[in-house]
Scaffold this motif. Structure first.
Motif, PDB file in Angstrom:
ATOM      1  N   PHE A   4     -45.667 -26.743  40.670  1.00 33.15           N
ATOM      2  CA  PHE A   4     -45.102 -25.767  39.736  1.00 33.15           C
ATOM      3  C   PHE A   4     -43.990 -26.351  38.864  1.00 33.15           C
ATOM      4  CE2 PHE A   4     -47.491 -22.998  42.408  1.00 33.15           C
ATOM      5  CZ  PHE A   4     -47.819 -21.915  41.601  1.00 33.15           C
ATOM      6  N   SER A   5     -43.799 -27.655  38.949  1.00 35.56           N
ATOM      7  CA  SER A   5     -42.891 -28.315  38.007  1.00 35.56           C
ATOM      8  C   SER A   5     -43.614 -28.713  36.728  1.00 35.56           C
ATOM      9  CB  SER A   5     -42.275 -29.563  38.663  1.00 35.56           C
ATOM     10  OG  SER A   5     -43.268 -30.570  38.862  1.00 35.56           O
ATOM     11  N   PHE A   6     -44.965 -28.644  36.716  1.00 36.45           N
ATOM     12  CA  PHE A   6     -45.745 -28.983  35.528  1.00 36.45           C
ATOM     13  C   PHE A   6     -45.697 -27.832  34.518  1.00 36.45           C
ATOM     14  CE2 PHE A   6     -48.094 -31.671  38.668  1.00 36.45           C
ATOM     15  CZ  PHE A   6     -47.912 -32.894  38.037  1.00 36.45           C
ATOM     16  N   PRO A   7     -45.850 -28.152  33.222  1.00 37.06           N
ATOM     17  CA  PRO A   7     -45.998 -27.084  32.222  1.00 37.06           C
ATOM     18  C   PRO A   7     -47.410 -26.508  32.270  1.00 37.06           C
ATOM     19  CG  PRO A   7     -46.167 -29.227  31.165  1.00 37.06           C
ATOM     20  CD  PRO A   7     -45.814 -29.497  32.611  1.00 37.06           C
ATOM     21  N   PHE A   8     -47.526 -25.215  32.006  1.00 37.65           N
ATOM     22  CA  PHE A   8     -48.821 -24.547  32.036  1.00 37.65           C
ATOM     23  C   PHE A   8     -49.308 -24.275  30.617  1.00 37.65           C
ATOM     24  CE2 PHE A   8     -49.620 -23.663  36.482  1.00 37.65           C
ATOM     25  CZ  PHE A   8     -48.361 -23.852  37.042  1.00 37.65           C
ATOM     26  N   CYS A   9     -50.636 -24.233  30.469  1.00 39.96           N
ATOM     27  CA  CYS A   9     -51.243 -23.941  29.174  1.00 39.96           C
ATOM     28  C   CYS A   9     -51.116 -22.444  28.862  1.00 39.96           C
ATOM     29  CB  CYS A   9     -52.716 -24.352  29.175  1.00 39.96           C
ATOM     30  SG  CYS A   9     -52.962 -26.104  29.512  1.00 39.96           S
ATOM     31  N   GLY A  10     -51.695 -22.022  27.738  1.00 38.54           N
ATOM     32  CA  GLY A  10     -51.591 -20.632  27.317  1.00 38.54           C
ATOM     33  C   GLY A  10     -52.230 -19.666  28.288  1.00 38.54           C
ATOM     34  N   SER A  11     -53.365 -20.054  28.887  1.00 36.65           N
ATOM     35  CA  SER A  11     -54.064 -19.163  29.808  1.00 36.65           C
ATOM     36  C   SER A  11     -53.463 -19.259  31.206  1.00 36.65           C
ATOM     37  CB  SER A  11     -55.556 -19.532  29.877  1.00 36.65           C
ATOM     38  OG  SER A  11     -56.205 -18.772  30.868  1.00 36.65           O
ATOM     39  N   HIS A  12     -53.234 -18.098  31.815  1.00 37.29           N
ATOM     40  CA  HIS A  12     -52.728 -18.034  33.184  1.00 37.29           C
ATOM     41  C   HIS A  12     -53.754 -17.334  34.072  1.00 37.29           C
ATOM     42  CE1 HIS A  12     -48.642 -18.029  30.975  1.00 37.29           C
ATOM     43  NE2 HIS A  12     -49.045 -19.268  31.203  1.00 37.29           N
ATOM     44  N   THR A  13     -55.023 -17.479  33.704  1.00 34.65           N
ATOM     45  CA  THR A  13     -56.113 -16.862  34.451  1.00 34.65           C
ATOM     46  C   THR A  13     -56.660 -17.855  35.463  1.00 34.65           C
ATOM     47  OG1 THR A  13     -56.722 -15.491  32.551  1.00 34.65           O
ATOM     48  CG2 THR A  13     -58.372 -15.768  34.285  1.00 34.65           C
ATOM     49  N   VAL A  14     -56.645 -17.471  36.732  1.00 41.12           N
ATOM     50  CA  VAL A  14     -57.092 -18.333  37.826  1.00 41.12           C
ATOM     51  C   VAL A  14     -58.513 -17.923  38.219  1.00 41.12           C
ATOM     52  CG1 VAL A  14     -56.609 -19.143  40.161  1.00 41.12           C
ATOM     53  CG2 VAL A  14     -54.724 -18.486  38.648  1.00 41.12           C
ATOM     54  N   PRO A  15     -59.495 -18.807  38.072  1.00 43.49           N
ATOM     55  CA  PRO A  15     -60.877 -18.460  38.430  1.00 43.49           C
ATOM     56  C   PRO A  15     -61.122 -18.540  39.929  1.00 43.49           C
ATOM     57  CG  PRO A  15     -60.801 -20.697  37.604  1.00 43.49           C
ATOM     58  CD  PRO A  15     -59.391 -20.156  37.502  1.00 43.49           C
ATOM     59  N   HIS A  16     -60.373 -17.730  40.662  1.00 46.37           N
ATOM     60  CA  HIS A  16     -60.447 -17.772  42.116  1.00 46.37           C
ATOM     61  C   HIS A  16     -59.975 -16.423  42.648  1.00 46.37           C
ATOM     62  CE1 HIS A  16     -61.365 -19.813  45.681  1.00 46.37           C
ATOM     63  NE2 HIS A  16     -60.303 -20.579  45.844  1.00 46.37           N
ATOM     64  N   PHE A  17     -60.224 -16.155  43.956  1.00 43.89           N
ATOM     65  CA  PHE A  17     -59.795 -14.882  44.520  1.00 43.89           C
ATOM     66  C   PHE A  17     -58.427 -14.972  45.181  1.00 43.89           C
ATOM     67  CE2 PHE A  17     -62.420 -16.988  47.717  1.00 43.89           C
ATOM     68  CZ  PHE A  17     -61.670 -16.877  48.865  1.00 43.89           C
ATOM     69  N   PHE A  18     -57.827 -16.165  45.222  1.00 40.65           N
ATOM     70  CA  PHE A  18     -56.448 -16.325  45.671  1.00 40.65           C
ATOM     71  C   PHE A  18     -55.865 -17.560  45.004  1.00 40.65           C
ATOM     72  CE2 PHE A  18     -58.731 -19.047  48.595  1.00 40.65           C
ATOM     73  CZ  PHE A  18     -57.861 -20.091  48.867  1.00 40.65           C
TER      74      PHE A  18
END
Length: 323
Positions: free
Chosen positions: A164-178
């Protein structure tokens, strides 16, 4: 455990099974039943190993700890999954996502080492039975369990803090159930090669190395069993190991296939199925396997039921009939 949010992200969207439409209601019922069966099954293992004096041995002490871990593991995943199956907005908070990733790493690490401890217990019991009581004494078993329960803390803390120290892209959608590390890593913008190398090395140390040690232990155990002169002795020795072999193989197999898959070959559907196997199905199967295949556990259950019937019968005999 508190983590600060330096990225401005408040929550993640969990796609999970959202593409299945109304089938999500059926999945809710199925996973709710699995969750209830898992809680009841592992609670039964915990209670029966504590209540019956014949099960007060190192093998069942370690099994009791495995049952505690399975309850924690499935509770970390399934309740939130059940909520999202019925909710229109399928989200998880920033801190909740980090907590899930930490918990998954913690419990996977803990259970991998616990299976090795259980294999070592069987190795000493079968290959060196005369010294079993001396080697597997109460103090040593307690130290092993403490080491197992604390092993996941540094691994989980390092992985979550670094990820969680990395920068994230525009999408914050996780293709997973957890929230799991590989799908979250898929959302990162930037060079993650060092983190992927660390994850690979960690997976080898935490999953592959214990699995190889397990194979070595059971190679010696099986060779010892085959050298036993009595057929009854061979069967009794093998029956004490068979349940552990099945459960450990299911766990190591599913976790290895999931966590050895690199980011470049990420497949959401495949990962979800593999993740279900070790986060949902294996915790449910463990108490069933140990109960159905273990003669001592079945015997303890029969004794408990027999005492209950005698107590009920005795209480009826003390009833005073009305004139």
């Amino acid at each position: 455990m508190v983590w600060s949010n330096q990225t401005g992200i408040n929550e993640f969207s969990l796609l999970g099974f959202s593409n299945l439409g109304r089938l999500q209601i059926l999945l809710f019922v199925v996973f709710l039943l699995i969750y209830m069966v898992t809680l009841m099954g592992n609670t039964f293992i915990i209670l029966i190993t504590r209540m019956d004096s014949t099960l007060h041995s190192p093998m069942y002490f370690f099994l009791q700890n495995l049952a505690f871990a399975e309850v924690g593991f499935i509770t970390l995943i399934v309740p939130k999954m059940l909520v999202n199956l019925l909710a229109e907005k399928k989200t998880i908070s920033w801190s909740g996502c980090r907590a899930q990733i930490f918990g998954v790493v913690y419990f996977v690490t803990m259970e991998c080492f616990l299976f090795i401890v259980m294999a070592y217990d069987r190795f000493v019991a079968i290959c060196n039975p005369l010294r079993y009581a001396v080697i597997m004494n109460r103090k040593f078993c307690l130290l092993l369990v403490i080491a197992v329960w604390t092993s996941g803390f540094p691994v989980g803390t390092l992985q979550v803090t670094w990820l969680f120290s990395f920068p994230f892209c525009g999408s914050h959608t996780v293709p997973h159930f957890f929230c799991d590390a590989p799908p979250i890593l898929h959302l990162v913008c930037g060079d993650t090669s060092n983190f992927e190398l660390y994850s690979l090395i960690g997976t080898i140390i935490i999953i592959l190395c214990p699995f190889l040690l397990l194979l070595v232990s059971y190679t010696h155990i099986i060779n010892t069993i085959f050298r036993m002169p009595s057929a009854d002795g061979r069967w009794k020795a093998f029956s004490t190991c068979s349940s552990h072999i099945i459960v450990a193989t299911l766990f190591y197999g599913s976790t290895s296939l999931t966590h050895f898959q690199p980011k470049s070959s990420y497949s959401p559907g495949t990962r979800q199925l593999l993740s279900l196997s070790y986060t949902v199905f294996t915790p449910m199967l463990n108490p069933l396997i140990y109960s159905l295949r273990n003669k001592e556990v079945r015997g303890a259950l029969n004794r408990l039921l027999s005492k209950k019937r005698k107590w009920i019968g005795g209480s009826k005999s003390f009833q005073i009939s009305k004139p």
